[in-house]
Design a protein around this motif. Sequence first.
Motif, PDB file in Angstrom:
ATOM      1  N   VAL A 167      95.814  83.331  37.096  1.00 34.39           N
ATOM      2  CA  VAL A 167      94.872  84.308  37.639  1.00 34.39           C
ATOM      3  C   VAL A 167      93.449  83.993  37.172  1.00 34.39           C
ATOM      4  O   VAL A 167      92.508  84.003  37.972  1.00 34.39           O
ATOM      5  CB  VAL A 167      95.271  85.751  37.238  1.00 34.39           C
ATOM      6  CG1 VAL A 167      94.157  86.738  37.523  1.00 34.39           C
ATOM      7  CG2 VAL A 167      96.548  86.163  37.957  1.00 34.39           C
ATOM      8  N   ILE A 168      93.292  83.711  35.889  1.00 34.83           N
ATOM      9  CA  ILE A 168      91.964  83.373  35.356  1.00 34.83           C
ATOM     10  C   ILE A 168      91.391  82.181  36.115  1.00 34.83           C
ATOM     11  O   ILE A 168      90.240  82.191  36.531  1.00 34.83           O
ATOM     12  CB  ILE A 168      92.042  83.071  33.839  1.00 34.83           C
ATOM     13  CG1 ILE A 168      92.346  84.347  33.051  1.00 34.83           C
ATOM     14  CG2 ILE A 168      90.747  82.430  33.340  1.00 34.83           C
ATOM     15  CD1 ILE A 168      92.702  84.090  31.582  1.00 34.83           C
ATOM     16  N   GLN A 169      92.211  81.167  36.295  1.00 40.10           N
ATOM     17  CA  GLN A 169      91.725  79.956  36.946  1.00 40.10           C
ATOM     18  C   GLN A 169      91.472  80.146  38.441  1.00 40.10           C
ATOM     19  O   GLN A 169      90.668  79.431  39.022  1.00 40.10           O
ATOM     20  CB  GLN A 169      92.704  78.808  36.715  1.00 40.10           C
ATOM     21  CG  GLN A 169      92.714  78.359  35.279  1.00 40.10           C
ATOM     22  CD  GLN A 169      93.697  77.236  35.017  1.00 40.10           C
ATOM     23  OE1 GLN A 169      94.554  76.919  35.838  1.00 40.10           O
ATOM     24  NE2 GLN A 169      93.574  76.629  33.848  1.00 40.10           N
ATOM     25  N   SER A 170      92.129  81.117  39.056  1.00 41.00           N
ATOM     26  CA  SER A 170      91.926  81.329  40.490  1.00 41.00           C
ATOM     27  C   SER A 170      90.670  82.151  40.776  1.00 41.00           C
ATOM     28  O   SER A 170      90.250  82.248  41.924  1.00 41.00           O
ATOM     29  CB  SER A 170      93.147  82.010  41.108  1.00 41.00           C
ATOM     30  OG  SER A 170      93.268  83.332  40.632  1.00 41.00           O
ATOM     31  N   GLU A 171      90.052  82.718  39.740  1.00 41.02           N
ATOM     32  CA  GLU A 171      88.839  83.514  39.936  1.00 41.02           C
ATOM     33  C   GLU A 171      87.653  82.672  40.376  1.00 41.02           C
ATOM     34  O   GLU A 171      86.728  83.158  40.989  1.00 41.02           O
ATOM     35  CB  GLU A 171      88.475  84.265  38.646  1.00 41.02           C
ATOM     36  CG  GLU A 171      89.375  85.433  38.353  1.00 41.02           C
ATOM     37  CD  GLU A 171      89.355  86.484  39.454  1.00 41.02           C
ATOM     38  OE1 GLU A 171      88.255  86.891  39.895  1.00 41.02           O
ATOM     39  OE2 GLU A 171      90.450  86.887  39.886  1.00 41.02           O
ATOM     40  N   PHE A 172      87.662  81.413  40.039  1.00 42.63           N
ATOM     41  CA  PHE A 172      86.570  80.523  40.428  1.00 42.63           C
ATOM     42  C   PHE A 172      87.122  79.136  40.647  1.00 42.63           C
ATOM     43  O   PHE A 172      87.742  78.556  39.771  1.00 42.63           O
ATOM     44  CB  PHE A 172      85.489  80.481  39.343  1.00 42.63           C
ATOM     45  CG  PHE A 172      84.466  79.396  39.562  1.00 42.63           C
ATOM     46  CD1 PHE A 172      83.500  79.526  40.532  1.00 42.63           C
ATOM     47  CD2 PHE A 172      84.506  78.237  38.812  1.00 42.63           C
ATOM     48  CE1 PHE A 172      82.569  78.516  40.750  1.00 42.63           C
ATOM     49  CE2 PHE A 172      83.584  77.219  39.008  1.00 42.63           C
ATOM     50  CZ  PHE A 172      82.609  77.364  39.986  1.00 42.63           C
ATOM     51  N   LYS A 173      86.917  78.643  41.822  1.00 43.09           N
ATOM     52  CA  LYS A 173      87.293  77.260  42.121  1.00 43.09           C
ATOM     53  C   LYS A 173      86.009  76.523  42.461  1.00 43.09           C
ATOM     54  O   LYS A 173      85.307  76.869  43.409  1.00 43.09           O
ATOM     55  CB  LYS A 173      88.232  77.183  43.329  1.00 43.09           C
ATOM     56  CG  LYS A 173      89.605  77.714  43.048  1.00 43.09           C
ATOM     57  CD  LYS A 173      90.417  76.685  42.319  1.00 43.09           C
ATOM     58  CE  LYS A 173      91.859  77.151  42.243  1.00 43.09           C
ATOM     59  NZ  LYS A 173      92.634  76.492  41.285  1.00 43.09           N
ATOM     60  N   LEU A 206      91.725  67.289  41.755  1.00 44.77           N
ATOM     61  CA  LEU A 206      91.708  67.983  40.480  1.00 44.77           C
ATOM     62  C   LEU A 206      90.395  68.754  40.422  1.00 44.77           C
ATOM     63  O   LEU A 206      89.398  68.284  39.875  1.00 44.77           O
ATOM     64  CB  LEU A 206      91.822  66.968  39.329  1.00 44.77           C
ATOM     65  CG  LEU A 206      92.074  67.508  37.940  1.00 44.77           C
ATOM     66  CD1 LEU A 206      93.373  68.312  37.889  1.00 44.77           C
ATOM     67  CD2 LEU A 206      92.144  66.373  36.936  1.00 44.77           C
ATOM     68  N   PHE A 207      90.406  69.946  41.037  1.00 46.92           N
ATOM     69  CA  PHE A 207      89.180  70.712  41.144  1.00 46.92           C
ATOM     70  C   PHE A 207      88.869  71.432  39.839  1.00 46.92           C
ATOM     71  O   PHE A 207      89.755  71.741  39.048  1.00 46.92           O
ATOM     72  CB  PHE A 207      89.275  71.731  42.298  1.00 46.92           C
ATOM     73  CG  PHE A 207      89.301  71.073  43.637  1.00 46.92           C
ATOM     74  CD1 PHE A 207      88.128  70.617  44.210  1.00 46.92           C
ATOM     75  CD2 PHE A 207      90.493  70.876  44.308  1.00 46.92           C
ATOM     76  CE1 PHE A 207      88.138  69.992  45.442  1.00 46.92           C
ATOM     77  CE2 PHE A 207      90.524  70.252  45.539  1.00 46.92           C
ATOM     78  CZ  PHE A 207      89.337  69.801  46.112  1.00 46.92           C
ATOM     79  N   VAL A 208      87.600  71.696  39.645  1.00 47.62           N
ATOM     80  CA  VAL A 208      87.168  72.413  38.449  1.00 47.62           C
ATOM     81  C   VAL A 208      87.221  73.913  38.709  1.00 47.62           C
ATOM     82  O   VAL A 208      87.196  74.370  39.844  1.00 47.62           O
ATOM     83  CB  VAL A 208      85.743  71.996  38.009  1.00 47.62           C
ATOM     84  CG1 VAL A 208      85.697  70.530  37.654  1.00 47.62           C
ATOM     85  CG2 VAL A 208      84.717  72.336  39.071  1.00 47.62           C
ATOM     86  N   GLY A 209      87.307  74.661  37.630  1.00 50.16           N
ATOM     87  CA  GLY A 209      87.322  76.113  37.682  1.00 50.16           C
ATOM     88  C   GLY A 209      87.069  76.646  36.281  1.00 50.16           C
ATOM     89  O   GLY A 209      86.658  75.897  35.384  1.00 50.16           O
ATOM     90  N   PRO A 228      88.677  71.224  34.465  1.00 50.96           N
ATOM     91  CA  PRO A 228      89.976  71.138  35.134  1.00 50.96           C
ATOM     92  C   PRO A 228      90.991  72.115  34.552  1.00 50.96           C
ATOM     93  O   PRO A 228      91.079  72.300  33.343  1.00 50.96           O
ATOM     94  CB  PRO A 228      90.402  69.689  34.855  1.00 50.96           C
ATOM     95  CG  PRO A 228      89.731  69.361  33.563  1.00 50.96           C
ATOM     96  CD  PRO A 228      88.416  70.097  33.580  1.00 50.96           C
ATOM     97  N   GLY A 229      91.763  72.732  35.443  1.00 53.81           N
ATOM     98  CA  GLY A 229      92.781  73.681  35.005  1.00 53.81           C
ATOM     99  C   GLY A 229      93.857  73.066  34.127  1.00 53.81           C
ATOM    100  O   GLY A 229      94.457  73.749  33.299  1.00 53.81           O
ATOM    101  N   LEU A 230      94.089  71.769  34.283  1.00 56.10           N
ATOM    102  CA  LEU A 230      95.110  71.112  33.468  1.00 56.10           C
ATOM    103  C   LEU A 230      94.764  71.141  31.982  1.00 56.10           C
ATOM    104  O   LEU A 230      95.646  71.024  31.142  1.00 56.10           O
ATOM    105  CB  LEU A 230      95.326  69.665  33.918  1.00 56.10           C
ATOM    106  CG  LEU A 230      96.185  69.476  35.160  1.00 56.10           C
ATOM    107  CD1 LEU A 230      96.269  68.004  35.539  1.00 56.10           C
ATOM    108  CD2 LEU A 230      97.569  70.058  34.971  1.00 56.10           C
ATOM    109  N   PHE A 231      93.497  71.314  31.661  1.00 56.49           N
ATOM    110  CA  PHE A 231      93.121  71.365  30.248  1.00 56.49           C
ATOM    111  C   PHE A 231      93.805  72.546  29.569  1.00 56.49           C
ATOM    112  O   PHE A 231      94.482  72.389  28.555  1.00 56.49           O
ATOM    113  CB  PHE A 231      91.602  71.462  30.087  1.00 56.49           C
ATOM    114  CG  PHE A 231      91.173  71.423  28.651  1.00 56.49           C
ATOM    115  CD1 PHE A 231      90.838  70.234  28.051  1.00 56.49           C
ATOM    116  CD2 PHE A 231      91.131  72.578  27.884  1.00 56.49           C
ATOM    117  CE1 PHE A 231      90.463  70.179  26.714  1.00 56.49           C
ATOM    118  CE2 PHE A 231      90.763  72.549  26.554  1.00 56.49           C
ATOM    119  CZ  PHE A 231      90.428  71.344  25.963  1.00 56.49           C
ATOM    120  N   ASP A 232      93.615  73.759  30.106  1.00 53.58           N
ATOM    121  CA  ASP A 232      94.220  74.944  29.493  1.00 53.58           C
ATOM    122  C   ASP A 232      95.743  74.931  29.617  1.00 53.58           C
ATOM    123  O   ASP A 232      96.447  75.357  28.701  1.00 53.58           O
ATOM    124  CB  ASP A 232      93.676  76.224  30.121  1.00 53.58           C
ATOM    125  CG  ASP A 232      92.286  76.583  29.629  1.00 53.58           C
ATOM    126  OD1 ASP A 232      91.883  76.112  28.553  1.00 53.58           O
ATOM    127  OD2 ASP A 232      91.600  77.351  30.328  1.00 53.58           O
TER     128      ASP A 232
END
Length: 191
Positions: free
Chosen positions: A30-36, A89-92, A122-126
């Motif tokens: 959810v956190i990551q979907s707030e901003f793409k 691999l989009f940022v957010g 990148p979301g993969l970081f978290d």
Amino acid sequence: IRSQLRFNPSKMIQEVLLDHVCNAGKLLRVIQSEFKGERNYDLSELIEDVDVRMRALVAEPSSHFSPELRQAVLAFYEKHLPEARRRDLFVGFMHRDFTMSNLLVNGQKVIVHDFSKIDIGPGLFDLTRFYHHLGLLKYKPIYASRIVSKLQQAFLDGYNYRETTGDLLVGWFIWRQYVSHYKGLLSDKKR
């Protein structure tokens, strides 16, 4: 999680903990979907980030991290970079410290705190940060490795992550987490 997971917890406690980490995965999604962001993450940024840490390890004799190992890792990245770049691999939003110690649990609710390191990336970081953080429990004899593996999978399921942990990009980010953790251990030892 750490306190309740010790010494082979009951099935009931295991189920509660599985729910908690599953909910942590959902929360991160959810956190990551707030901003793409509109840009694709440049994997050369990750390689440089890892290399900064590897150079520091090579410079520290007590790390036993050789220049040859550093070169082997860089060669692996270089060899697989074209394949990895074919993936979007989009940022957010990135918490940067999404770990067990920054989660609060109240019943079924999981709340994340400490946004002091928030960034765009990148979301993969978290995702790999939390996965790796859980995995570190396997190195302590008071935690059952099989239960920790179940928690890691529940986290990925909650996040709705469909790749495997053997996925090329996941492996790159997990390696970053390991190198960073090892460097941190050496820094702590010096203090």
